[in-house]
Design a protein around this motif. Sequence first.
Motif, PDB file in Angstrom:
ATOM      1  N   TYR A   1      74.913  24.444  30.986  1.00 18.21           N
ATOM      2  CA  TYR A   1      73.761  25.326  31.516  1.00 18.21           C
ATOM      3  C   TYR A   1      73.756  25.249  33.152  1.00 18.21           C
TER       4      TYR A   1
ATOM      5  N   THR B   1      61.452  39.199  27.801  1.00 12.32           N
ATOM      6  CA  THR B   1      60.768  38.849  26.814  1.00 12.32           C
ATOM      7  C   THR B   1      60.647  37.176  26.671  1.00 12.32           C
TER       8      THR B   1
ATOM      9  N   THR C   1      59.669  29.192  24.290  1.00 11.15           N
ATOM     10  CA  THR C   1      60.947  28.895  24.111  1.00 11.15           C
ATOM     11  C   THR C   1      61.614  27.782  24.819  1.00 11.15           C
TER      12      THR C   1
ATOM     13  N   SER D   1      66.722  40.993  21.862  1.00 16.95           N
ATOM     14  CA  SER D   1      65.737  41.476  20.936  1.00 16.95           C
ATOM     15  C   SER D   1      65.303  42.760  21.250  1.00 16.95           C
TER      16      SER D   1
END
Length: 307
Positions: A123, A9, A158, A33
């Motif tokens: 990250y 997604t 995003t 999601s």
Amino acid sequence: MRCLVTGGTGFLGSVLVRRLRERGHDVTVASRSRGQDVTRIRTLEPSFRDAEAVFHLAALVQSRPGPFLKVNVDGLRNVLELARRHRVARMVHVSSFTIFGPSGGGIHTEERIPERTEFFHGYDQSKYEAFRLASRWKQRLPMNTVFPTVVYGPGPMTEGNLLVRLLRRWKKLRVAALPGRGAPCWNFVYVDDVAEALVRCLDADPGENFVLGGENRTLRDLHAAFRRVSEVPIIPLGLPDGWFRAGARLEDWSARLRGISPLLVPSTAEFFLQNWRFSSGKARTHLGYSARSLEEGLSSTNRWMGS
Ligand SMILES: NC(=O)c1ccc[n+]([C@@H]2O[C@H](COP(=O)([O-])OP(=O)(O)OC[C@H]3O[C@@H](n4cnc5c(N)ncnc54)[C@H](OP(=O)(O)O)[C@@H]3O)[C@@H](O)[C@H]2O)c1
């Protein structure tokens, strides 16, 4: 082929899913999601039942602190375990250019991956640890690992689509704040080119790693190219490093006040100040990979962004 795309997604994942379906593959998507969490193996297992190929893209990609090791390393471990248990014929692990660390005056290739002990951010540390984990699994699974560079283009906005968020800001403010006075050199790759290479990995020799990048260009070049293709008179503002770091603190603080995700925070500001040069020669030879020019990619992106 029956393909499972974790993170299907997201920015890169949604483009990959579209491309796989265009090629006639049967695609299942797994993401939070949709009810699957890579950190909770029981929620994931049903998606693996019929999967012949797994593309693992799910990751926590954000500038704010978060459970990076849990999602990006423990989550990968769960995916690898399920892939082995369900005997998937093919696994493609999407790593990141960040695992290499800055390229300084050189150009990174997949032939030499530096040992790292210092990181800018949770990250890049988690993606590095995830890469090491995937490397240890290479004997147990027919797997390829790919390292996309800075991916941009049309798709969900995003935090993964950092560059388009940056270009939107430049266009809106008509000013481009350029870290390191615009001198840092990055490698930019259009999202569809990465998705195409991922599909091609289905036929690649297992065990191979591939850098998936585009052109190495300075941030000053990026500004000039975007100004040309957008025909918007965006003024370049070359910032000394200290000013850029102060700007990152301000951005962090103002995004907190507005309850939005920041484009950069002090720890990610350090990424912006480095060189990230890469060569994708191996992917060109082994996968028949080709990446469009920055001008071409920016032109499509600009049309998609609208005014
Ligand atoms: N964008 C880049 O420039 C770039 C460069 C190099 C490598 N990569 C790598 O490419 C991959 C995709 O990045 P992206 O830019 O597309 O990021 P993105 O847009 O943030 O997508 C991340 C995806 O992961 C899913 N996800 C996050 N946490 C999850 C969890 N706990 N369980 C299951 N799914 C989860 C998200 O969906 P939900 O929110 O619905 O869970 C989303 O589908 C990542 O592995 C990233 O490290 C990206």
